[in-house]
Design a protein around this motif. Structure first.
Motif, PDB file in Angstrom:
ATOM      1  N   PHE A  80       0.826  -1.209   0.000  1.00 44.37           N
ATOM      2  CA  PHE A  80       0.000   0.000   0.000  1.00 44.37           C
ATOM      3  C   PHE A  80       0.859   1.257   0.000  1.00 44.37           C
ATOM      4  O   PHE A  80       1.969   1.271   0.528  1.00 44.37           O
ATOM      5  N   SER A  82       0.046   3.987   1.560  1.00 40.64           N
ATOM      6  CA  SER A  82      -0.014   4.686   2.836  1.00 40.64           C
ATOM      7  C   SER A  82      -0.779   3.834   3.841  1.00 40.64           C
ATOM      8  O   SER A  82      -1.480   2.891   3.471  1.00 40.64           O
ATOM      9  N   GLU A  83      -0.655   4.204   5.114  1.00 39.63           N
ATOM     10  CA  GLU A  83      -1.395   3.519   6.169  1.00 39.63           C
ATOM     11  C   GLU A  83      -2.897   3.724   5.984  1.00 39.63           C
ATOM     12  O   GLU A  83      -3.697   2.826   6.221  1.00 39.63           O
ATOM     13  N   ASP A  84      -3.275   4.940   5.563  1.00 44.52           N
ATOM     14  CA  ASP A  84      -4.699   5.247   5.369  1.00 44.52           C
ATOM     15  C   ASP A  84      -5.350   4.324   4.346  1.00 44.52           C
ATOM     16  O   ASP A  84      -6.458   3.846   4.544  1.00 44.52           O
ATOM     17  N   THR A  85      -4.651   4.122   3.224  1.00 41.86           N
ATOM     18  CA  THR A  85      -5.252   3.293   2.176  1.00 41.86           C
ATOM     19  C   THR A  85      -5.332   1.838   2.645  1.00 41.86           C
ATOM     20  O   THR A  85      -6.330   1.157   2.402  1.00 41.86           O
ATOM     21  N   ARG A  86      -4.301   1.392   3.362  1.00 41.25           N
ATOM     22  CA  ARG A  86      -4.342   0.030   3.896  1.00 41.25           C
ATOM     23  C   ARG A  86      -5.544  -0.108   4.852  1.00 41.25           C
ATOM     24  O   ARG A  86      -6.317  -1.060   4.775  1.00 41.25           O
ATOM     25  N   ALA A  87      -5.706   0.890   5.730  1.00 38.68           N
ATOM     26  CA  ALA A  87      -6.784   0.833   6.718  1.00 38.68           C
ATOM     27  C   ALA A  87      -8.152   0.856   6.036  1.00 38.68           C
ATOM     28  O   ALA A  87      -9.086   0.186   6.457  1.00 38.68           O
ATOM     29  N   GLN A  90      -8.826  -2.535   4.578  1.00 38.48           N
ATOM     30  CA  GLN A  90      -9.071  -3.473   5.672  1.00 38.48           C
ATOM     31  C   GLN A  90     -10.466  -3.257   6.272  1.00 38.48           C
ATOM     32  O   GLN A  90     -11.164  -4.216   6.607  1.00 38.48           O
TER      33      GLN A  90
ATOM     34  N   THR B  35      -9.204   8.913   1.712  1.00 40.16           N
ATOM     35  CA  THR B  35      -8.771   7.645   2.289  1.00 40.16           C
ATOM     36  C   THR B  35      -9.252   7.487   3.726  1.00 40.16           C
ATOM     37  O   THR B  35      -8.938   6.516   4.388  1.00 40.16           O
TER      38      THR B  35
END
Ligand code: SF4
Lengths: 471, 195
Positions: A80, A82-87, A90, B35
């Motif tokens: 991913f 960024s962390e945001d897109t991963r979150a 998820q 996001t």
């Protein structure tokens, strides 16, 4: 009985309650498509009220917007941006488990851009009502479905009740007379229609596309045309189903089978507009006059033939648009230096689009100054393209062959252009910053985009697409 | 969704003017701010690229530079305001940035519907009224949702239309999801007829 249009017929079939002076109609929704960006707050709203899904079997999800298109990491997991897109991805996975929704996720051979994935699985069928928290839901109208984008609050309404409160839009028929010239694509047709209507010209309407040139389009091309209806401001675009539609749908995973198929086709045949059906507005275009189209400003209706010149602005808006694009009034855009070429999206990320780009690239290399991304619209498109060896043509030409996703259409997943870069893109929006802050977008067909990659400048595809003349 | 309805009978506030046509939802909130999994705190992202440069510094050209959150609650935009994507993040961001009404000659369909659900009145006015608003940024307007009237005190008064059900939701606190749930019997009958 008074004659009805295709839109009237589909609308009437889904009325749970008629519209009154005080209340909009209650419209039943056959299919609800869900992706990671516009759904989390809708699921939260359900949780706050302790509600379940009314019809999980009518709801299908995939992840496409913030998903990476680069190869999986060494651990087999997606990388991913960024962390945001991963979150966000998820959260979708967790919500699908919690609410019992079928998700075409990482492990699915069907994952893809939602408006590419659903039709190819046969989830999109004639006569259906289809919604998604996404304005390009209009794509599915290519099958004679009434399909439109909704906001997140409405997503929660459909999740909880399978219904929507809707006032009936007005209807418009757009007729394309005659035939397209060879080498002219559905994307060129879509841009010509939007240029004719203006970006707000369809506001308040559902458009039905008709005429010989529309009938002559294949299913994927019809999806390209309906997909961009929203760029003229209209909620939905529709094309009456016909033999082309049935042939394309037959045998798809979720399409009816056996006797059910026969019955369904018999029913679908009743969906065309009656003779003398009334429309609130009508426009007509000559298909043979449509040339390869490109946009010159940061609005999709600012489109012109690839070989013409930018207009002299008649107001501050157009002049600001040209300034942003760094184009000069009264000059061609053809010949402008190109930095990035993007082939993909729910507009032009299907197999026939990749084939059109590959035909141009075969035997050529892209210009050394150009970065070219080819992003298949779905895992299925990727498999089919690879089985034909298209990826080898792209890679041999110097382009990147990526995993499916929205990618540079919306630039949420890390795929983006740098400030000031000029992108020739097969996607649907050229808004300021859409493909990265300060990026300048020229919308075009796959053939035009590929030709521009070869030349390193905005180029006319016709030398590549027209059959050689015999002397 | 369920905003305090009473506040909405009338709104008296000043305008901020963005004369540009076709202000799309990518301008209102750029995609990279989508996001999030929450609907809160998006005011920071509203018109971000118009307000901040590449380094995140305030731009000299920031059209909102003088915005007082209590004073300027009406956004006047050029024609075809809110075109583009269906992202409800756009009205979430505008509401969080302090706007409670958007005025234009034409407002895009999905944005209009999303705005109303989030306590932002989408108001379409005549070209003449619009020209006056563009020419007089910061002017005070009175918007009366009950009478469906918008006025510039001492200058003009004009009626406007708003989706009657959306208006009832705001004025009477009707909850649209609750309303749909109350249609359950009809939904069950519809499903029985159609399967
Ligand atoms: S490809 Fe682009 S337009 Fe299509 S769904 Fe993805 S982001 Fe939206």
């Amino acid at each position: 009985m008074s004659p009805k249009s295709l839109f009237d017929k589909v609308w009437d079939r889904h009325l749970v309650r008629e519209e009154t002076a005080e209340q909009p109609a209650v419209l039943y929704i056959d299919r609800h498509l869900v992706h990671e960006v516009t759904s989390p707050q809708a699921f939260s709203a359900l949780k706050e009220r302790g509600l379940k899904l009314r019809a999980p079997e009518r709801t299908f999800a995939t992840m496409d917007h913030s998903t990476p298109t680069v190869p999986l990491g060494p651990d087999g997991a997606p990388v991913f941006a960024s962390e945001d897109t991963r979150a966000q991805v998820q959260t979708l996975q967790e919500n699908c488990v919690a609410f019992g929704i079928e998700l075409f996720g990482w492990d699915s051979p069907h994952r893809g851009v939602i408006h590419v994935m659903a039709p190819e699985l046969g989830l999109t069928l004639p006569g259906m009502t289809i919604v998604c928290g996404d304005s390009h839901t209009a794509t599915h109208g290519a099958f004679g479905a009434l399909a439109f984008g909704i906001g997140t609050t409405e997503v929660s309404h459909v999740l909880a009740t399978q219904c929507l409160l809707q006032s009936k839009p007005k209807s418009m028929r757009v007729t394309l007379k005659g035939r397209l010239n060879s080498g002219i694509s559905a994307k060129d047709m879509a841009l010509a229609v939007i240029a004719a209507l203006g970006s707000g010209g369809g506001t308040g309407y559902v458009i039905e596309y008709a005429g010989e040139a529309v009938r002559a389009l294949g299913m994927e091309e019809r999806m390209t045309l309906c997909n961009m209806t929203i760029e003229a401001g209209a909620r939905a675009g529709m094309i009456a189903p016909d033999d082309v539609t049935y042939a394309w749908l037959k045998g798809r995973n979720y399409a009816p089978k056996g006797d059910d198929w026969q019955k369904a086709v018999a029913d679908w045949k009743t969906l065309k507009s009656d003779d003398n059906a009334a429309y609130d507005a009508e426009i007509m275009l000559e298909a043979r006059l449509i040339a390869p189209m490109i946009t010159f400003g940061p609005s999709p209706d600012q489109a012109m033939a690839v070989d013409s010149i930018t207009p002299h602005p008649c107001g501050p808006v157009e002049s600001k648009g040209l300034d942003y694009m760094r184009f000069t009034p009264g000059r061609p855009v053809m010949g402008e230096k190109v930095d990035v070429v993007f082939i993909g999206s729910c507009t032009n990320g299907r197999l026939s689009d990749l084939q059109a780009a590959a035909r141009v690239l075969l035997g050529h290399r892209i210009h050394p100054g150009v970065r070219m991304l080819v992003v298949p619209g779905s895992e299925q498109v990727r498999r089919e393209a690879e089985s034909e060896g298209l990826h080898e043509i792209f890679e041999a030409a110097g382009a990147e062959w990526r995993l499916p996703g929205c990618s540079m259409c919306i630039a949420m997943n890390g795929d983006m252009a740098k400030p000031g870069e000029l992108v020739v893109s097969t996607s649907n929006r050229n808004f300021e910053g859409r493909q990265g802050k300060g990026a300048r977008t020229v919308l075009a067909s796959p053939a035009t985009a590929a030709a521009s990659a070869v030349w390193g400048e905005v180029a006319d595809p016709r030398p590549f697409t027209e059959a050689p003349r015999v002397a | 969704m369920s905003h305090n309805s009473e506040q909405f009978i009338t709104l008296t506030s000043r305008t901020m003017v963005l004369a540009q046509e076709n202000i799309d939802t990518d301008q209102i909130i750029p995609a990279r701010f989508l996001t999030t999994t929450s609907r809160k705190g998006l005011g920071r992202a509203a018109f971000y690229d118009w307000r901040y440069d590449e380094a995140g510094m305030a731009r000299n050209s920031d059209p909102f530079a003088g915005k007082d959150p209590d004073e300027h609650q009406i956004l006047v935009g050029g024609s075809n305001f809110g075109c583009g994507s269906s992202r409800e993040h756009a009205p979430w961001a505008l509401a969080d940035f302090g706007f409670r009404a958007v005025v234009s000659t034409k407002i895009a369909d999905i944005f209009k519907s999303n705005a109303l659900k989030n306590g932002i009145l989408p108001i379409e006015v005549s070209a003449e009224t619009h020209a006056d608003l563009i020419a007089s940024p910061g002017t005070e307007l009175i918007i009366d949702l009950e009478r469906l009237e918008i006025s510039r005190p001492g200058k003009w008064k004009q009626s406007f239309e708003i989706d009657p059900f959306g208006r009832r939701c705001l004025l009477d606190g009707v909850d649209p999801l609750g309303f749909l749930q109350s249609c359950e019997d009809d939904i069950v009958k519809f499903e029985a007829r159609n399967t």
